[in-house]
Scaffold this motif. Structure first.
Motif, PDB file in Angstrom:
ATOM      1  N   GLY A 269      -6.207   9.530   1.136  1.00 32.10           N
ATOM      2  CA  GLY A 269      -5.377  10.166   2.155  1.00 32.10           C
ATOM      3  C   GLY A 269      -3.951  10.400   1.717  1.00 32.10           C
ATOM      4  N   SER A 270      -3.689  10.358   0.419  1.00 36.43           N
ATOM      5  CA  SER A 270      -2.334  10.594  -0.083  1.00 36.43           C
ATOM      6  C   SER A 270      -2.327  11.752  -1.067  1.00 36.43           C
ATOM      7  N   LEU A 271      -1.286  12.558  -1.017  1.00 35.78           N
ATOM      8  CA  LEU A 271      -1.124  13.667  -1.963  1.00 35.78           C
ATOM      9  C   LEU A 271      -0.193  13.290  -3.117  1.00 35.78           C
ATOM     10  N   ARG A 272       0.389  12.110  -3.054  1.00 35.26           N
ATOM     11  CA  ARG A 272       1.391  11.684  -4.035  1.00 35.26           C
ATOM     12  C   ARG A 272       0.753  11.493  -5.410  1.00 35.26           C
ATOM     13  N   ARG A 273       1.444  12.002  -6.434  1.00 33.48           N
ATOM     14  CA  ARG A 273       0.899  11.918  -7.788  1.00 33.48           C
ATOM     15  C   ARG A 273       0.619  10.463  -8.175  1.00 33.48           C
ATOM     16  N   SER A 274       1.557   9.561  -7.854  1.00 34.61           N
ATOM     17  CA  SER A 274       1.393   8.160  -8.248  1.00 34.61           C
ATOM     18  C   SER A 274       0.867   7.307  -7.097  1.00 34.61           C
ATOM     19  N   SER A 275       0.086   7.934  -6.232  1.00 30.29           N
ATOM     20  CA  SER A 275      -0.428   7.242  -5.045  1.00 30.29           C
ATOM     21  C   SER A 275      -1.223   5.985  -5.383  1.00 30.29           C
ATOM     22  N   TYR A 276      -0.896   4.892  -4.705  1.00 32.08           N
ATOM     23  CA  TYR A 276      -1.693   3.663  -4.847  1.00 32.08           C
ATOM     24  C   TYR A 276      -3.107   3.877  -4.311  1.00 32.08           C
ATOM     25  N   ASN A 277      -3.214   4.652  -3.236  1.00 29.00           N
ATOM     26  CA  ASN A 277      -4.533   4.849  -2.627  1.00 29.00           C
ATOM     27  C   ASN A 277      -5.441   5.699  -3.511  1.00 29.00           C
ATOM     28  N   THR A 278      -4.862   6.723  -4.134  1.00 29.50           N
ATOM     29  CA  THR A 278      -5.663   7.517  -5.070  1.00 29.50           C
ATOM     30  C   THR A 278      -6.027   6.663  -6.287  1.00 29.50           C
TER      31      THR A 278
ATOM     32  N   THR B 137      -7.240   4.887   2.758  1.00 32.66           N
ATOM     33  CA  THR B 137      -6.154   5.311   3.639  1.00 32.66           C
ATOM     34  C   THR B 137      -4.821   4.608   3.388  1.00 32.66           C
ATOM     35  N   PRO B 138      -3.761   5.373   3.252  1.00 33.45           N
ATOM     36  CA  PRO B 138      -2.432   4.779   3.335  1.00 33.45           C
ATOM     37  C   PRO B 138      -2.118   4.440   4.797  1.00 33.45           C
ATOM     38  N   GLU B 139      -0.975   3.800   5.007  1.00 40.83           N
ATOM     39  CA  GLU B 139      -0.493   3.539   6.372  1.00 40.83           C
ATOM     40  C   GLU B 139       0.917   4.100   6.515  1.00 40.83           C
ATOM     41  N   TYR B 140       1.088   4.959   7.516  1.00 49.27           N
ATOM     42  CA  TYR B 140       2.414   5.480   7.837  1.00 49.27           C
ATOM     43  C   TYR B 140       2.740   5.086   9.278  1.00 49.27           C
ATOM     44  N   ASN B 141       3.899   4.495   9.462  1.00 51.21           N
ATOM     45  CA  ASN B 141       4.339   4.125  10.817  1.00 51.21           C
ATOM     46  C   ASN B 141       3.234   3.419  11.597  1.00 51.21           C
ATOM     47  N   ASN B 142       2.625   2.460  10.897  1.00 45.43           N
ATOM     48  CA  ASN B 142       1.574   1.623  11.481  1.00 45.43           C
ATOM     49  C   ASN B 142       0.352   2.393  11.943  1.00 45.43           C
ATOM     50  N   SER B 143       0.112   3.565  11.335  1.00 43.70           N
ATOM     51  CA  SER B 143      -1.044   4.340  11.755  1.00 43.70           C
ATOM     52  C   SER B 143      -1.549   5.220  10.608  1.00 43.70           C
TER      53      SER B 143
ATOM     54  N   GLY C  73      -7.771   0.490   1.835  1.00 46.31           N
ATOM     55  CA  GLY C  73      -6.427   1.053   1.761  1.00 46.31           C
ATOM     56  C   GLY C  73      -5.469   0.143   1.020  1.00 46.31           C
ATOM     57  N   ALA C  74      -4.379   0.755   0.551  1.00 43.86           N
ATOM     58  CA  ALA C  74      -3.373   0.019  -0.221  1.00 43.86           C
ATOM     59  C   ALA C  74      -1.977   0.362   0.272  1.00 43.86           C
ATOM     60  N   SER C  75      -1.156  -0.688   0.315  1.00 44.93           N
ATOM     61  CA  SER C  75       0.243  -0.507   0.734  1.00 44.93           C
ATOM     62  C   SER C  75       1.131  -1.412  -0.109  1.00 44.93           C
ATOM     63  N   PRO C  76       2.343  -0.962  -0.419  1.00 47.48           N
ATOM     64  CA  PRO C  76       3.248  -1.849  -1.144  1.00 47.48           C
ATOM     65  C   PRO C  76       3.748  -2.999  -0.266  1.00 47.48           C
ATOM     66  N   GLY C  77       3.530  -2.903   1.022  1.00 46.32           N
ATOM     67  CA  GLY C  77       3.986  -3.938   1.962  1.00 46.32           C
ATOM     68  C   GLY C  77       3.019  -5.114   2.025  1.00 46.32           C
TER      69      GLY C  77
HETATM   70  C1  LIG Z   1       6.616   8.034   6.699  1.00 45.30           C
HETATM   71  C2  LIG Z   1       6.194   6.732   6.071  1.00 45.30           C
HETATM   72  C3  LIG Z   1       5.882   5.677   6.882  1.00 45.30           C
HETATM   73  C4  LIG Z   1       5.418   4.481   6.329  1.00 45.30           C
HETATM   74  N1  LIG Z   1       5.020   3.473   7.145  1.00 45.30           N
HETATM   75  C5  LIG Z   1       4.390   2.384   6.603  1.00 45.30           C
HETATM   76  C6  LIG Z   1       3.780   1.406   7.450  1.00 45.30           C
HETATM   77  O1  LIG Z   1       3.787   1.485   8.661  1.00 45.30           O
HETATM   78  N2  LIG Z   1       3.165   0.354   6.865  1.00 45.30           N
HETATM   79  C7  LIG Z   1       3.090   0.220   5.490  1.00 45.30           C
HETATM   80  O2  LIG Z   1       2.507  -0.752   5.021  1.00 45.30           O
HETATM   81  N3  LIG Z   1       3.689   1.107   4.674  1.00 45.30           N
HETATM   82  C8  LIG Z   1       4.330   2.199   5.204  1.00 45.30           C
HETATM   83  N4  LIG Z   1       4.891   3.147   4.396  1.00 45.30           N
HETATM   84  C9  LIG Z   1       4.902   2.919   2.943  1.00 45.30           C
HETATM   85  C10 LIG Z   1       3.603   3.398   2.315  1.00 45.30           C
HETATM   86  O3  LIG Z   1       2.642   2.370   2.421  1.00 45.30           O
HETATM   87  C11 LIG Z   1       3.878   3.733   0.863  1.00 45.30           C
HETATM   88  O4  LIG Z   1       4.712   4.878   0.780  1.00 45.30           O
HETATM   89  C12 LIG Z   1       2.583   3.954   0.075  1.00 45.30           C
HETATM   90  O5  LIG Z   1       2.915   4.048  -1.298  1.00 45.30           O
HETATM   91  C13 LIG Z   1       1.855   5.208   0.545  1.00 45.30           C
HETATM   92  O6  LIG Z   1       0.594   5.301  -0.049  1.00 45.30           O
HETATM   93  P1  LIG Z   1       0.365   6.055  -1.457  1.00 45.30           P
HETATM   94  O7  LIG Z   1       0.962   5.187  -2.512  1.00 45.30           O
HETATM   95  O8  LIG Z   1      -1.127   6.123  -1.581  1.00 45.30           O
HETATM   96  O9  LIG Z   1       1.009   7.405  -1.394  1.00 45.30           O
HETATM   97  C14 LIG Z   1       5.360   4.342   4.915  1.00 45.30           C
HETATM   98  C15 LIG Z   1       5.721   5.434   4.111  1.00 45.30           C
HETATM   99  C16 LIG Z   1       6.115   6.614   4.667  1.00 45.30           C
HETATM  100  C17 LIG Z   1       6.451   7.780   3.773  1.00 45.30           C
END
Ligand SMILES: Cc1cc2nc3c(=O)[nH]c(=O)nc-3n(C[C@H](O)[C@H](O)[C@H](O)COP(=O)(O)O)c2cc1C
Length: 188
Positions: A9-18, A76-82, A114-118
């Motif tokens: 679910g990420s378009l980022r070149r260095s995406s953790y999810n990809t 799936t990444p997570e953005y704004n808890n969703s 899914g993967a998140s840096p958090g």
């Molecule tokens: C708009 C936005 C909102 C985000 N919100 C969250 C969040 O709610 N929880 C979380 O763990 N990470 C959040 N992040 C950080 C993402 O987990 C992080 O950018 C991650 O690298 C995205 O996945 P990707 O590496 O596959 O692109 C957010 C990033 C963005 C750009």
């Protein structure tokens, strides 16, 4: 051969999810294959565009790939808890026209990672997918769970999964999901 389709679910070149999806493709159990597909060419959903031009070619192609697969793995990444908008947008297009939902999604084995840096590893994003899955009528595999937290520490600079524990968890997850997808096949 059990065939899975995998989508990040990420378009980022260095995406953790990809990167996690690529790692999954390399850790598939014997007798199973994970084909990586992209949502990059899927436009923003616009009902006017659908009415005027129908389903865009990249959407139709991905729908057909999912319909032909034994299971679907979403990363799936997570953005704004969703759910990130780009990912939900892709699934929304894939659910059009609604009359095609049974062919593409109904009773399709689906798994989610899914993967998140958090620190929480996409737990809220994964939970947010559940009403979507219910609406589409997929068969969600909930036995396994993989939440990759602190993603910056488990992949190397090139995006290879280097953490032995996560690798083992991912392989175990895939074995479980493949067995489920295999047993769900209509031809047994
Ligand atoms: C708009 C936005 C909102 C985000 N919100 C969250 C969040 O709610 N929880 C979380 O763990 N990470 C959040 N992040 C950080 C993402 O987990 C992080 O950018 C991650 O690298 C995205 O996945 P990707 O590496 O596959 O692109 C957010 C990033 C963005 C750009």
């Amino acid at each position: 051969m059990t065939k899975l389709v995998g989508i990040s679910g990420s378009l980022r070149r260095s995406s953790y999810n990809t990167a996690l999806l690529r790692a999954a493709a390399g850790l598939m159990p014997e007798g199973a294959d994970l084909a990586i597909h992209t949502i990059r060419d899927i436009p923003l959903y616009d009902g006017d565009a659908e009415a005027a031009s129908g389903i865009p070619a990249p959407v139709s192609a991905l729908k057909d790939a999912i319909a032909a697969a034994d299971g679907l793995l979403l990363v799936t990444p997570e953005y704004n808890n969703s759910i990130p908008g780009v990912f939900k947008n892709a699934i929304d297009w894939l659910s059009r026209p609604a009359a095609d939902i049974p062919r593409v999604f109904r009773q399709k084995p689906v798994a989610l990672i899914g993967a998140s840096p958090g620190p929480f590893g996409t737990i809220l994003s994964q939970a947010a997918w559940l009403p979507v899955f219910r609406t589409l009528g997929v068969t969600f595999w909930s036995e396994g769970r993989l939440l990759v937290s602190r993603a910056g520490t488990v992949f190397d600079q090139a995006g290879a999964l280097t953490d032995a524990k996560i690798k083992e968890q991912l392989a175990t997850f895939l074995r479980g999901f493949v067995a489920f997808a295999q047993s769900s096949r209509r031809d047994g």
